[in-house]
Design an enzyme around this catalytic site. Sequence first.
Site: not given
Ligand SMILES: [Zn+2]
Length: 315
Positions: A127, A164, A166
């Site tokens: 991220h 993942d 996300h």
């Molecule tokens: Zn994640």
Amino acid sequence: MNNSVLVYRGKEIAAYGFGDPHPFGTDRHDVFHAELEQAGFGDAIEYGHPRPALVDELALFHSADYIDKVSRLSAEGKGFLDYGDTPAVPGIYEAASAVVGAVLCAVDEVMHDNHKRAFVPIAGLHHAARSGAAGFCVFNDCGIAIEYLRKEFGVRRVAYVDIDAHHGDGVFYGFQDDPDAIFADIHEDGRYLYPGTGAAEETGTGAARGTKLNIPLAPGAGDREFHEAWARVEAYLAEMRPEFIIMQCGADSLEGDPITHLCFTEEAHAVAAAALCRIADEHCGGRIVGTGGGGYNRHNVARAWTRVVQSFVES
Ligand SMILES: [Zn+2]
């Protein structure tokens, strides 16, 4: 070439975390390594120890202002590096640099043909943006590794493959206008989960339009949906012909994670890792580096990452 799989461990990367009761605790490293040892791979794995990344290496992806900010807030040891998810705990700069350093060591070892496959737990901090922290991620080791492969080894067509729960927004937006950046990401639909991005329509911008693959899945999606999506990832990678593969195998896409809603089993991680090894053998001289990514159910983290290493060993 040594045929063993190189797996990184050490207190330097274990230190990356945000303390109790933050879900990204520093216990994830030891939980994984205990499971890995129990699995008994013997000489099929070898352990590597991280070195800290240099500021110039961090700056391959991140802005100088942001690197300075992390250094300063880490020394102060209070406040947040973003809007509230990623606390500036004391020493986070050093821990985040160690995670990046471990991934760059892994890249070096694989590029120098000392090992075909390497795995770095705790890494895969997907991220972090070029100019800021986000979602528990301080420095984007995968984004830095892509830039490092280009600068140090002249390898341009790096495939980043992310399972993942996300969306890997830091990597995606870091390279969305780059036609040589190969990006495939299966994740929970952004309408239901942080960071809210990664719609199927997001395929890259400008000259890179149509070169990236985002596959959002509905909450509750399990192995059947994963395998359908994975077939598309394999077809995409065959077409894109990567020279090197970076896998982000976050364990938060497994059923029972406390902060997401996907319901894969660890078989998804094993199958994905084995397939990526086959693709790496076909196109990349076998070269693949796995990064652990997220995962907040400790049992899932230990099992999913161990299955990835097992696939690396057996493939
Ligand atoms: Zn994640």
